[in-house]
Motif scaffolding. Sequence first.
Motif, short mmCIF file in Angstrom:
data_model
loop_
_atom_site.label_atom_id
_atom_site.label_comp_id
_atom_site.label_asym_id
_atom_site.label_seq_id
_atom_site.Cartn_x
_atom_site.Cartn_y
_atom_site.Cartn_z
N UNK A 88 5.33 13.20 -68.57
CA UNK A 88 3.89 12.98 -68.63
C UNK A 88 3.24 12.48 -67.36
N UNK A 89 4.03 12.33 -66.30
CA UNK A 89 3.48 11.85 -65.03
C UNK A 89 4.18 12.58 -63.89
N UNK A 90 3.59 12.51 -62.71
CA UNK A 90 4.30 12.99 -61.53
C UNK A 90 4.69 11.78 -60.68
N UNK A 100 -3.52 8.77 -81.63
CA UNK A 100 -4.69 8.03 -81.13
C UNK A 100 -5.60 7.50 -82.23
N UNK A 154 -5.97 2.81 -69.18
CA UNK A 154 -4.70 3.42 -68.78
C UNK A 154 -4.95 3.90 -67.35
N UNK A 155 -4.41 3.22 -66.36
CA UNK A 155 -4.74 3.60 -64.98
C UNK A 155 -4.22 4.99 -64.64
N UNK A 207 -8.10 6.28 -67.85
CA UNK A 207 -8.44 6.66 -69.22
C UNK A 207 -8.71 5.43 -70.07
N UNK A 263 -7.03 16.75 -68.66
CA UNK A 263 -6.61 15.48 -68.05
C UNK A 263 -5.74 15.69 -66.81
N UNK A 292 2.07 12.81 -74.00
CA UNK A 292 3.20 11.96 -74.40
C UNK A 292 2.72 10.91 -75.38
N UNK A 333 -2.50 16.44 -66.67
CA UNK A 333 -1.18 15.80 -66.78
C UNK A 333 -0.14 16.88 -67.04
N UNK A 334 1.11 16.66 -66.59
CA UNK A 334 2.14 17.70 -66.79
C UNK A 334 2.42 17.95 -68.27
N UNK A 335 2.30 16.92 -69.10
CA UNK A 335 2.43 17.10 -70.56
C UNK A 335 1.82 15.88 -71.22
N UNK A 350 -1.19 9.69 -74.45
CA UNK A 350 -1.03 10.16 -73.07
C UNK A 350 -0.12 9.15 -72.38
N UNK A 351 0.79 9.63 -71.55
CA UNK A 351 1.68 8.72 -70.84
C UNK A 351 0.86 7.77 -69.97
N UNK A 352 1.24 6.51 -69.99
CA UNK A 352 0.59 5.49 -69.19
C UNK A 352 1.43 5.31 -67.92
N UNK A 379 -7.55 7.40 -75.60
CA UNK A 379 -6.34 8.13 -75.23
C UNK A 379 -5.05 7.34 -75.45
N UNK A 392 -0.75 9.75 -63.19
CA UNK A 392 -0.96 10.25 -64.54
C UNK A 392 -2.15 11.20 -64.57
N UNK A 393 -3.11 10.90 -65.41
CA UNK A 393 -4.28 11.77 -65.56
C UNK A 393 -5.14 11.74 -64.30
N UNK A 394 -6.13 12.65 -64.28
CA UNK A 394 -6.96 12.77 -63.07
C UNK A 394 -7.81 11.54 -62.82
#
Lengths: 465, 465
Positions: B356-358, A296, B320-321, B215, A279, A285, A281-283, B224-226, B220, B210-212
């Motif tokens: 979980x995000x940048x 999930x 999840x954008x 989602x 995905x 969550x 992502x840095x980690x 996974x962080x939203x 997810x 977040x993810x590439x």
Amino acid sequence: MDHLQALDGYFKENRDAHIEQLKDFLKIPSISALSEHKKDMQLAAEWLLKSLQDAGIENLSIDKTDGHPVIYGDWLHAEGKPTILVYGHYDVQPVDPIELWESGPFDPEIRDNKLFARGASDDKGQVFMHVKAVEALIKETGSLPVNVKFLIEGEEEVGSPSLEKYIEENKEKLSADLIVISDTGMYGPGKPAVCYGLRGLCGVQIDVKGAKGDLHSGLYGGGVQNPLHALVEVLASFRDKDGTITVEGFYDNVQALSDEERAAYDALGFDEEALKNELEVPELFGEKGYTHLEQTWVRPTLELNGIFGGFSGEGIKTVLPAEAGAKITCRLVPNQDPEEIVEKLKAHIEKHKPVGVTVTVTEFDKGKPYITPFEHPAIQAAGRSYEKVYNVPTAYIRGGGSIPIVAAFDEILDLPVVLMGFGLASENFHAPNEHFHLENFDQGLRVIGDYYYEIAHFTRDELKK
Amino acid sequence: MDHLQALDGYFKENRDAHIEQLKDFLKIPSISALSEHKKDMQLAAEWLLKSLQDAGIENLSIDKTDGHPVIYGDWLHAEGKPTILVYGHYDVQPVDPIELWESGPFDPEIRDNKLFARGASDDKGQVFMHVKAVEALIKETGSLPVNVKFLIEGEEEVGSPSLEKYIEENKEKLSADLIVISDTGMYGPGKPAVCYGLRGLCGVQIDVKGAKGDLHSGLYGGGVQNPLHALVEVLASFRDKDGTITVEGFYDNVQALSDEERAAYDALGFDEEALKNELEVPELFGEKGYTHLEQTWVRPTLELNGIFGGFSGEGIKTVLPAEAGAKITCRLVPNQDPEEIVEKLKAHIEKHKPVGVTVTVTEFDKGKPYITPFEHPAIQAAGRSYEKVYNVPTAYIRGGGSIPIVAAFDEILDLPVVLMGFGLASENFHAPNEHFHLENFDQGLRVIGDYYYEIAHFTRDELKK
């Protein structure tokens, strides 16, 4: 002769013929979403009817609905034995972008033991396996060990708009002891899975209204509530830093994970690191104290799906927008009730309502979570059938998403539902180059055939939910 | 003879002629934003030059810039006396929607003692008043009590893109002891105001990744962080429930309101209830412990101007954008430094960065806050001139917005700036049916004339900032 051996012989002998037949089925562009394929929908329904007839299924009909027709058929000569209702669909997704297909979506082609065509896996290939499994049993043994009903619809890819009504109106005809659906995936290559639970869904839109129009942030900023700030305040109140939802009573009716289920999930050895990398992502969550699979599959969520308000163009606009809003959905797990959760969301919003604005809440459509207990004999039997054929432990899984028609079956017919899929996540459902791994076609036929015998071991009472 | 009487006589005698002259000025469609009016810009500049010449102003020139020309002129015979730099603009806003004008925007018409035309109030009318005030003094007394320089630009309505460079390049020529600008409004009808401070501006855009890709919230969600949740968490951390900004050190350099200023604001009797009703909000809201005027004039703000991410169409999309973002601007007050505040915002975001995000932060353009101290003689003198003419107490106010050109004057020339406006908020600047109340034209001429005498009482040293 052992029944698995008998099935084996039949499937091997007829393999080429079966593949050719499946190719014929796949050649029909039965795209339910596009009205220019209405004739193809009828052709696909007729092709399937004929195929079921050849297999030995009786009382066949192509039943009209407000949309595309439903195919019904049954074989009910296993007196006193349980009845399996097999559900699937003969419609397929559109094929765009067509230029990305390596071979035509309706020109089935085998490459590297994978059958490429739209619908190869989702769901024509998997429906066809049920037809051939029944055919093999009838041809080889002269009968079936259980009663079987087929219900194959043509609108799954457009949200099954006619099916709920059809089920309601044909409750008697569709009565059974369990429902088997092969329209999902395995846990991974060589790793079969039985899915016994899905999450439900509910949600609300929050609209925040401030002043009668957009305000200049110089003239009014600091002295009038900003609907975006107000919205953010409400939205931030839904969750704490550990990912726990803070809506009062949100977790009240959540079924705890049993030790058996937890052990079963742990045994899957899910690779969180690999998912993180996939995905990008840095980690990962999620709710503290739960693994990713638990987060999930068995834990409810509250997710923001969209926020809007103010200026989103390039650069700067010093505005206090008159309005702002957000869309929120919750994935629900047994035994959360969507109606009740929406009430709790509303109470939470009311409690956290910021001053200086008016807040409106609008409900979205709701879907109940579904579960057939992990230890239910129909679930465990499916696991055994997989294990006999694949020679590896079956993964007992849940789905984080919601399949509305499963919830409808659960609601209207109140039967255990066994999601027994043979697809793989890599098979491009809904995308160009959809394909089906033929080793799972070959193995799956045997799993399905065996499953009928497994179910025949139970009394109807034992299969009650 | 008292100078106010002399001015009175002149203005009364020539009133009809003055109005006709102003109408001629207003007939020129000098819309700076529209290139088809380039010729009109030149015509308006020439008209004004001629008018200044007739008034007795010398050393006149129409100075080329990269955009529309700047008009310069001066009268520098009051040896040893202070020099006032009068700034204004001869360009006007576009006129759309034209169909809402009751009389043509460039066909000046008087109805009910209001002069209707584009630019009547903003700013041709007010510039013209300065020309006529100077003219009256020179004609009646043969001289001016102070030195005067005129700097009238043609690009104010398009953000003054050429003026800063012009000021930099003509620092010597423009040197003065104070700047007077008549391009703002009175506090209310019959209620004159001197504006002595404006807020500055800085801001950032926060982008959360977040993810590439987007989602599925079923597959997810919860694990996974939203990015929307992450964004909301950061945004909510900027402010507490009382409207206080919680960025560390945000208020560090904020100049406290003096008792005199607070008393002056309180004396205005600002009607918060009326504002609430006008804006149609359930209540006003702002930093606790401050009145609405204090919140918007002397307190800094942090406002969300836009949030974006995810789905904003009709209904529901369970996504999840991959990305979300927000635009934030701060209005700054003396002595906050925009550069410093941006650093503090960045530190705050870094501190509250969710897992979980940048998070990326981009800076917007910055503008410093401006203030000429309330007790500065040039400010108090303006108040006295208003009071002599209007016979009511002058409102000493600040503006919550930012006028970039004022900050530029402050920055480059480092002079006290006196915002001495004669417009009314109801006069439709920038909108159809712009007009100017002629009673304020008549009174304003006398205020300006008197102000020159007021300033003449001070030595140049006494006027230093």
